[in-house]
Structures are given as structure tokens and as C-alpha cells.
Scaffold this active site. Structure first.
Site, PDB file in Angstrom:
ATOM      1  N   ASP A  21       0.813  -1.214   0.000  1.00 13.10           N
ATOM      2  CA  ASP A  21       0.000   0.000   0.000  1.00 13.10           C
ATOM      3  C   ASP A  21       0.850   1.271   0.000  1.00 13.10           C
ATOM      4  O   ASP A  21       0.401   2.336   0.414  1.00 13.10           O
ATOM      5  CB  ASP A  21      -0.933   0.015   1.216  1.00 13.10           C
ATOM      6  CG  ASP A  21      -0.191  -0.258   2.529  1.00 13.10           C
ATOM      7  OD1 ASP A  21       1.039  -0.037   2.580  1.00 13.10           O
ATOM      8  OD2 ASP A  21      -0.837  -0.695   3.487  1.00 13.10           O
ATOM      9  N   GLU A  43      -1.343  -8.625  -1.412  1.00 11.86           N
ATOM     10  CA  GLU A  43      -1.699  -8.041  -0.120  1.00 11.86           C
ATOM     11  C   GLU A  43      -2.893  -7.111  -0.286  1.00 11.86           C
ATOM     12  O   GLU A  43      -2.946  -6.008   0.251  1.00 11.86           O
ATOM     13  CB  GLU A  43      -0.509  -7.299   0.502  1.00 11.86           C
ATOM     14  CG  GLU A  43      -0.640  -7.063   2.001  1.00 11.86           C
ATOM     15  CD  GLU A  43       0.544  -6.322   2.588  1.00 11.86           C
ATOM     16  OE1 GLU A  43       1.365  -6.960   3.244  1.00 11.86           O
ATOM     17  OE2 GLU A  43       0.647  -5.090   2.369  1.00 11.86           O
ATOM     18  N   GLU A  57      -1.496   5.318   3.426  1.00 14.65           N
ATOM     19  CA  GLU A  57      -1.607   3.916   3.025  1.00 14.65           C
ATOM     20  C   GLU A  57      -3.048   3.463   2.795  1.00 14.65           C
ATOM     21  O   GLU A  57      -3.331   2.710   1.856  1.00 14.65           O
ATOM     22  CB  GLU A  57      -0.945   3.017   4.074  1.00 14.65           C
ATOM     23  CG  GLU A  57       0.571   3.097   4.117  1.00 14.65           C
ATOM     24  CD  GLU A  57       1.087   4.225   4.973  1.00 14.65           C
ATOM     25  OE1 GLU A  57       2.327   4.321   5.133  1.00 14.65           O
ATOM     26  OE2 GLU A  57       0.270   5.029   5.488  1.00 14.65           O
ATOM     27  N   HIS A 130       7.684   4.705  13.304  1.00 15.47           N
ATOM     28  CA  HIS A 130       8.021   5.560  12.163  1.00 15.47           C
ATOM     29  C   HIS A 130       6.808   6.203  11.509  1.00 15.47           C
ATOM     30  O   HIS A 130       6.950   7.141  10.739  1.00 15.47           O
ATOM     31  CB  HIS A 130       8.748   4.731  11.094  1.00 15.47           C
ATOM     32  CG  HIS A 130       7.862   3.721  10.419  1.00 15.47           C
ATOM     33  ND1 HIS A 130       7.556   2.525  10.995  1.00 15.47           N
ATOM     34  CD2 HIS A 130       7.219   3.761   9.225  1.00 15.47           C
ATOM     35  CE1 HIS A 130       6.760   1.842  10.192  1.00 15.47           C
ATOM     36  NE2 HIS A 130       6.534   2.564   9.117  1.00 15.47           N
ATOM     37  N   ARG A 132       3.676   8.152  10.023  1.00 13.79           N
ATOM     38  CA  ARG A 132       3.384   9.583   9.962  1.00 13.79           C
ATOM     39  C   ARG A 132       2.405  10.020  11.047  1.00 13.79           C
ATOM     40  O   ARG A 132       2.547  11.089  11.648  1.00 13.79           O
ATOM     41  CB  ARG A 132       2.817   9.909   8.573  1.00 13.79           C
ATOM     42  CG  ARG A 132       2.610  11.384   8.292  1.00 13.79           C
ATOM     43  CD  ARG A 132       1.937  11.549   6.943  1.00 13.79           C
ATOM     44  NE  ARG A 132       2.715  10.946   5.872  1.00 13.79           N
ATOM     45  CZ  ARG A 132       3.591  11.596   5.124  1.00 13.79           C
ATOM     46  NH1 ARG A 132       3.801  12.886   5.337  1.00 13.79           N
ATOM     47  NH2 ARG A 132       4.242  10.975   4.155  1.00 13.79           N
ATOM     48  N   HIS A 163      14.830   5.080  12.310  1.00 10.86           N
ATOM     49  CA  HIS A 163      14.338   5.474  10.988  1.00 10.86           C
ATOM     50  C   HIS A 163      15.159   6.671  10.501  1.00 10.86           C
ATOM     51  O   HIS A 163      15.499   7.563  11.284  1.00 10.86           O
ATOM     52  CB  HIS A 163      12.855   5.849  11.069  1.00 10.86           C
ATOM     53  CG  HIS A 163      12.169   5.910   9.756  1.00 10.86           C
ATOM     54  ND1 HIS A 163      12.238   7.011   8.937  1.00 10.86           N
ATOM     55  CD2 HIS A 163      11.417   5.002   9.099  1.00 10.86           C
ATOM     56  CE1 HIS A 163      11.536   6.775   7.837  1.00 10.86           C
ATOM     57  NE2 HIS A 163      11.032   5.567   7.902  1.00 10.86           N
TER      58      HIS A 163
END
Length: 293
Positions: A21, A43, A57, A130, A132, A163
Site C-alpha cells: 500500500d 496483499e 496507506e 516511524h 506519519r 528510521h
């Protein structure tokens, strides 16, 4: 696909597969659609049913579903999501290819050495953060939760791959760079990641993929998010949504560290995401679609 330019027109494929995604997956699917090339989505069907969580995503995977011709759903629930969305094309439950990769690599992956960690006497927590939606205040809360865990559980060490994004990296460095019980490592290659998962006691993560990989190795997952596109993990008992409230993070982690029965219940729950043969099923479906059988 995006970098192929004129070559894409001259050597047009019969089918393009995209996985996951990410924005790259969506861009590749859209490019293929514009060129009239069928898209297979590996997926497919993951949903939180909240368009902006996770962002972007959730939007990416919904958009890919609208233009794909083949939908390879990891679970029955993800297939149901696709059918409820009235997508066109073939929808098949295949399991997730990430489990194929994990089973293949785990046979060769060794538990790595980290300075100061004794994998036998220490309880090692693998932490990854990590996303957002966890930037800013939520990340600060996660950091506070980790501090509470370390203050109360002296046997705990933490492995935390950093990250590269400074928005995530800098607050973690500021808080933990001088703490000898936290290993702030560079991003791990897949062998070291799987080796670390094999050795750790449990996970604190906002990752999507780790919600599938860790349970396959018998490791409980506490998800640092309020929603998940993998509710099967929660429903099966391999993962639990704990959010980003520091007290809740501390409480749920302490429960697994101190309550052996609760830990075993999560550790031994059945992973719903596949048996390691997803790629073979996908290959057979693609061959049939292209009349190659």
C-alpha cells in the site's frame, strides 16, 4: 515502471504485480492502468475503514483495488473487504507472501550480537516506530511509555532501529542516546531483523508488516496505533492495540513481562496470515489468467 519511460511502450508486459500500500505501489498500478496493462495486487483488501488512518496507506490500497484485475487477499476477512467494496476482477485468498519470505530467511538468520545484551538473562523488547500519524505528540508519548518500562523493569533491554527520517530520529536520539539499555541501531537488513525477532521477548511497533511476521515466530505484538488494517492479528490474539498513551503502553507491556499465562496465550496463538506457500498460489493464478497452464 515509472523509470522505464519509452521502454515500457516497446516491451509492454502482459501483467504487472504490485505489492502492498505504498505510494510507489499505487503509482506503478496507475501507470499500468494508463497503459492498458492488467494489475495484480498482492496483499489486497487490507482496511482500517478510516481513510486518513494510516495516511496515506489506506487511500493507496483503496485506489489500487479500484483498478486491479487480480486481487490476492491474505485472509478471508480481506477478501470480504474487497467483495463489500464491489471491486471488479478475480479475488482469491492466498495468504501473505511476507510469511513465505520469513520462513525462508528464518532458517538462515542468526540472533545478532548487540553490545551489553545477554539474550538469555535479559528480556529484550524490539521497538519500531516511524508512521506519519505518530509524529509529534504521539511520538513523545511513546517515548514516555518506554521510559516507564525501563524504570520499572531492570531486566529489560530495548533494540530500536532508527528510521532515517529526522522527524522520528531526533526525538529518539535526544531521549535515549545515553541510555546503555537501549540499542539505537541503524536500519536492519532483513536477516538481522528476523534474527532480532527470533531473540526478542515481545514487540512494540507501529509497523504493519511486523504484525504478521512476529506472530509467525511466536512473539507477541503490542501495536502503537489506535487502528490496524490487520484486525485478524488482534482477533486471533497474536497482537493487541495499545495506542500511544504512555500509561497504557507501560501497563500492557508490564502485563506481558510479569504474567506468564498472558504471554503464552499471545505467543502460542495461531498466526492467521499464511502458511508460507502464498507465492505458489499467486503464481498459479497468474499463469491461469495469462493462459500459460
Amino acid at each position: 515502471l515509472i523509470g522505464l519511460g519509452q521502454e515500457f511502450h516497446e516491451f509492454k508486459p502482459n501483467l504487472v504485480l504490485v505489492q502492498g500500500d505504498t505510494s510507489t505501489a499505487f503509482a506503478a498500478a496507475l501507470s499500468s492502468f494508463y497503459e492498458g496493462v492488467p494489475v495484480g495486487h498482492v496483499e489486497a483488501g487490507l482496511r482500517t475503514n478510516q481513510l486518513n488512518d494510516p495516511f496515506p496507506e489506506e487511500g493507496n490500497r483503496r485506489l489500487i483495488s479500484q483498478i486491479a484485475s487480480l486481487h490476492f487477499a491474505p485472509t478471508k476477512d480481506s477478501k470480504r473487504n474487497l467483495l463489500d467494496s464491489n471491486v471488479t476482477g478475480l479475488v482469491e485468498v492466498t495468504g501473505n507472501t511476507v510469511i513465505d519470505s520469513l520462513f525462508m530467511i528464518s532458517k538462515k538468520a542468526f540472533i545478532p550480537e548487540y553490545k551489553g545484551i545477554d539474550w538469555i538473562s535479559n528480556k529484550v523488547i524490539f521497538v519500531s516506530v516511524h508512521r506519519r500519524e505518530n509524529w509529534g505528540k504521539r511520538l513523545e508519548n511513546i517515548i514516555e511509555g518506554i521510559k516507564l518500562i525501563l524504570d520499572s523493569h531492570k531486566e529489560v533491554f530495548i533494540v530500536l532501529p532508527m528510521h532515517p527520517n529526522s522527524i522520528v530520529r531526533e526525538p529518539l536520539l535526544k531521549s535515549f542516546k545515553n541510555n546503555p539499555r537501549i540499542i539505537l541501531s541503524k536500519p536492519l537488513n532483513y536477516f538481522d531483523l528476523i534474527g532480532t525477532l527470533k531473540g526478542c521477548y515481545l514487540l512494540l511497533t507501529d509497523s504493519g508488516g511486523l504484525q504478521e511476521e512476529a506472530p509467525a515466530l511466536g512473539k507477541p505484538v503490542l501495536v502503537l496505533r489506535n487502528t490496524t488494517e490487520r484486525p485478524e492479528a488482534v482477533n486471533s490474539g497474536t497482537a493487541k492495540l495499545v495506542g500511544t498513551n504512555p500509561i497504557n503502553i507501560f501497563k500492557e507491556t508490564s502485563n506481558l513481562l510479569l504474567n506468564e499465562k498472558e504471554y503464552q496465550n499471545m505467543s502460542n496463538a495461531i498466526n492467521p496470515f499464511g502458511d508460507g506457500r502464498s507465492s505458489f498460489r499467486i503464481l498459479d493464478i497468474c499463469r491461469e489468467y495469462l493462459n500459460l497452464n
